[in-house]
Scaffold this motif. Structure first.
Motif, PDB file in Angstrom:
ATOM      1  N   CYS A  18      16.972 -67.741 -99.561  1.00  0.00           N
ATOM      2  CA  CYS A  18      15.944 -68.196 -98.186  1.00  0.00           C
ATOM      3  C   CYS A  18      16.022 -69.769 -98.276  1.00  0.00           C
ATOM      4  CB  CYS A  18      14.482 -67.705 -98.269  1.00  0.00           C
ATOM      5  SG  CYS A  18      13.656 -68.401 -96.938  1.00  0.00           S
ATOM      6  N   PRO A  19      16.698 -70.672 -97.307  1.00  0.00           N
ATOM      7  CA  PRO A  19      16.502 -72.022 -97.072  1.00  0.00           C
ATOM      8  C   PRO A  19      15.183 -72.613 -97.062  1.00  0.00           C
ATOM      9  CG  PRO A  19      17.237 -71.064 -95.297  1.00  0.00           C
ATOM     10  CD  PRO A  19      17.148 -69.995 -96.029  1.00  0.00           C
ATOM     11  N   PHE A  20      14.302 -71.768 -96.348  1.00  0.00           N
ATOM     12  CA  PHE A  20      12.840 -72.379 -96.102  1.00  0.00           C
ATOM     13  C   PHE A  20      12.305 -72.254 -97.361  1.00  0.00           C
ATOM     14  CE2 PHE A  20      14.296 -70.167 -92.246  1.00  0.00           C
ATOM     15  CZ  PHE A  20      13.949 -71.313 -91.297  1.00  0.00           C
ATOM     16  N   ARG A  23      12.858 -75.452 -99.534  1.00  0.00           N
ATOM     17  CA  ARG A  23      12.148 -76.500 -99.251  1.00  0.00           C
ATOM     18  C   ARG A  23      11.299 -76.856-100.178  1.00  0.00           C
ATOM     19  NH1 ARG A  23      11.608 -75.776 -92.781  1.00  0.00           N
ATOM     20  NH2 ARG A  23      13.780 -76.682 -92.045  1.00  0.00           N
ATOM     21  N   LEU A  42      13.731 -58.646 -99.227  1.00  0.00           N
ATOM     22  CA  LEU A  42      13.155 -58.814 -98.106  1.00  0.00           C
ATOM     23  C   LEU A  42      13.488 -57.348 -97.256  1.00  0.00           C
ATOM     24  CD1 LEU A  42      13.845 -62.593 -96.637  1.00  0.00           C
ATOM     25  CD2 LEU A  42      11.486 -61.341 -97.503  1.00  0.00           C
ATOM     26  N   LYS A  45      10.135 -54.913 -98.646  1.00  0.00           N
ATOM     27  CA  LYS A  45       8.878 -55.754 -99.053  1.00  0.00           C
ATOM     28  C   LYS A  45       7.814 -55.086 -99.750  1.00  0.00           C
ATOM     29  CE  LYS A  45       9.738 -58.480 -94.920  1.00  0.00           C
ATOM     30  NZ  LYS A  45       9.467 -58.748 -93.661  1.00  0.00           N
ATOM     31  N   GLY A  56       4.848 -61.531 -92.712  1.00  0.00           N
ATOM     32  CA  GLY A  56       5.681 -61.032 -93.617  1.00  0.00           C
ATOM     33  C   GLY A  56       7.131 -61.782 -94.173  1.00  0.00           C
ATOM     34  N   LYS A  57       6.809 -63.143 -94.001  1.00  0.00           N
ATOM     35  CA  LYS A  57       8.059 -63.951 -94.376  1.00  0.00           C
ATOM     36  C   LYS A  57       7.431 -64.570 -95.590  1.00  0.00           C
ATOM     37  CE  LYS A  57       9.406 -64.504 -89.828  1.00  0.00           C
ATOM     38  NZ  LYS A  57       9.662 -65.392 -88.530  1.00  0.00           N
ATOM     39  N   VAL A  58       8.739 -65.108 -96.255  1.00  0.00           N
ATOM     40  CA  VAL A  58       8.593 -66.072 -97.184  1.00  0.00           C
ATOM     41  C   VAL A  58       9.002 -67.600 -96.826  1.00  0.00           C
ATOM     42  CG1 VAL A  58       9.101 -64.533 -98.982  1.00  0.00           C
ATOM     43  CG2 VAL A  58      11.154 -65.466 -98.192  1.00  0.00           C
ATOM     44  N   PRO A  59       8.755 -68.530 -97.330  1.00  0.00           N
ATOM     45  CA  PRO A  59       7.732 -68.615 -98.666  1.00  0.00           C
ATOM     46  C   PRO A  59       6.156 -68.253 -98.205  1.00  0.00           C
ATOM     47  CG  PRO A  59       8.197 -70.671 -97.744  1.00  0.00           C
ATOM     48  CD  PRO A  59       8.737 -70.008 -97.014  1.00  0.00           C
ATOM     49  N   GLU A  70       4.430 -71.011 -93.905  1.00  0.00           N
ATOM     50  CA  GLU A  70       5.077 -71.889 -93.274  1.00  0.00           C
ATOM     51  C   GLU A  70       5.604 -73.082 -94.320  1.00  0.00           C
ATOM     52  OE1 GLU A  70       6.488 -71.851 -90.283  1.00  0.00           O
ATOM     53  OE2 GLU A  70       5.728 -69.755 -89.942  1.00  0.00           O
ATOM     54  N   SER A  71       6.903 -73.246 -94.308  1.00  0.00           N
ATOM     55  CA  SER A  71       7.485 -74.083 -95.426  1.00  0.00           C
ATOM     56  C   SER A  71       7.171 -75.527 -95.159  1.00  0.00           C
ATOM     57  CB  SER A  71       8.904 -73.904 -95.513  1.00  0.00           C
ATOM     58  OG  SER A  71       9.564 -74.256 -94.158  1.00  0.00           O
TER      59      SER A  71
HETATM   60  N1  LIG Z   1       9.148 -70.901 -90.100  1.00  0.00           N
HETATM   61  C1  LIG Z   1       9.100 -70.030 -91.501  1.00  0.00           C
HETATM   62  C2  LIG Z   1      10.356 -69.318 -91.473  1.00  0.00           C
HETATM   63  C3  LIG Z   1      10.494 -68.531 -92.841  1.00  0.00           C
HETATM   64  C4  LIG Z   1      11.606 -67.238 -92.686  1.00  0.00           C
HETATM   65  O1  LIG Z   1      12.221 -67.198 -91.589  1.00  0.00           O
HETATM   66  N2  LIG Z   1      11.648 -66.626 -93.786  1.00  0.00           N
HETATM   67  C5  LIG Z   1      12.778 -65.595 -93.716  1.00  0.00           C
HETATM   68  C6  LIG Z   1      13.628 -65.791 -94.960  1.00  0.00           C
HETATM   69  S1  LIG Z   1      14.686 -67.046 -95.092  1.00  0.00           S
HETATM   70  C7  LIG Z   1      11.752 -64.118 -93.965  1.00  0.00           C
HETATM   71  O2  LIG Z   1      11.038 -64.310 -94.775  1.00  0.00           O
HETATM   72  N3  LIG Z   1      12.361 -63.154 -93.287  1.00  0.00           N
HETATM   73  C8  LIG Z   1      11.685 -61.981 -93.241  1.00  0.00           C
HETATM   74  C9  LIG Z   1      11.427 -61.223 -92.064  1.00  0.00           C
HETATM   75  O3  LIG Z   1      11.642 -61.871 -90.872  1.00  0.00           O
HETATM   76  O4  LIG Z   1      11.144 -60.088 -92.161  1.00  0.00           O
HETATM   77  C10 LIG Z   1       9.007 -71.219 -92.609  1.00  0.00           C
HETATM   78  O5  LIG Z   1       9.431 -72.180 -92.219  1.00  0.00           O
HETATM   79  O6  LIG Z   1       8.571 -70.826 -93.622  1.00  0.00           O
END
Ligand SMILES: N[C@@H](CCC(=O)N[C@@H](CS)C(=O)NCC(=O)O)C(=O)O
Length: 230
Positions: A18-20, A23, A42, A45, A56-59, A70-71
């Motif tokens: 994950c690029p976010f 960061r 992912l 989860k 449900g997203k990382v980080p 939110e990164s």
């Molecule tokens: N806007 C969020 C984007 C984070 C994001 O999209 N993470 C992806 C992995 S790179 C994720 O967790 N996706 C899991 C999903 O959507 O189910 C941030 O900046 O942290």
């Protein structure tokens, strides 16, 4: 570590590609802040993660009992609690950097589309779009090597993961995204050499990214290019 327990005050939950998340790691490394990291899948989860992460997203970053997501928010928080700041003290410069930090996400999406392109026309469309976006960034850069010249700032941390992915992809396919963009090229080189950036991915990052390319786009890349990475 497989749970949300942490021996450090900061616990980052990550996915290796994950690029976010990357960061957040760059900022933690720049600031020399000790932290624990837990990698999750992912596609599968864990329940404890779903309970903690509203989207449900990382980080996500656990700070004691609090959970940040939110990164950009995580980066700004880390910057605020540890000196010296990686932001300018000038509100206008800071706001401008924040705007370009947001812009970096569109480059992540571009590299994601390239990685998932399944035909030559789609690939070329996304390649051209990315090239155009980088040409726009070129206009913002000064004498370098970083976005704000000599000083590495938060905005730099936000672009480095994109350039790292381009570097990996470039081993497979001729992208030519920085041709005619000397400032972007110099900036990318400086970021890729930076120790915080080099240490911001898991040791198997290149291998995993390469496997992703193989799985998604390798046949297309083989038609389009040059090398023999397969
Ligand atoms: N806007 C969020 C984007 C984070 C994001 O999209 N993470 C992806 C992995 S790179 C994720 O967790 N996706 C899991 C999903 O959507 O189910 C941030 O900046 O942290």
């Amino acid at each position: 570590m497989t749970t949300q327990e942490s021996t450090e005050p900061y616990h980052l939950v990550s996915f290796k590609l994950c690029p976010f998340v990357q960061r957040s790691v760059i900022v933690l490394k720049e600031k020399e802040i000790p932290f624990n990291i837990t990698y999750i899948d992912l596609q599968n989860k864990p329940d404890w993660f779903l309970e903690l992460s509203p989207l449900g997203k990382v980080p996500i970053l656990q700070v004691g009992e609090a959970v940040l997501f939110e990164s950009a928010v995580i980066a700004e928080y880390l910057d605020e609690v540890t000196a010296p700041s990686l932001h300018s003290s000038d509100p206008l410069i800071k706001a401008r950097h924040r705007a370009w930090m947001e812009y970096a996400s569109t480059l992540f999406m571009g590299s994601y589309h390239l990685l998932n392109a399944n035909d030559e026309t789609i690939f070329e469309t996304h390649r051209q779009e990315l090239k155009q976006k980088l040409a726009t960034v070129e206009q913002q850069l000064g004498e370098g090597p970083f976005f704000a010249d000599e000083q590495f700032q938060l905005v730099d941390a936000f672009y480095a993961p994109f350039f790292m992915r381009l570097q990996e992809m470039d081993k497979w396919v001729t992208l030519d995204l920085m041709v005619g963009l000397p400032r972007v090229q110099r900036w990318a080189n400086a970021l890729l050499q930076r120790s915080s950036v080099r240490q911001s991915v898991a040791t198997d990052f290149a291998e995993l990214y390469r496997a992703k390319i193989k799985q998604n786009t390798a046949s297309l890349f083989t038609q389009l290019k040059t090398g023999s990475m397969i």
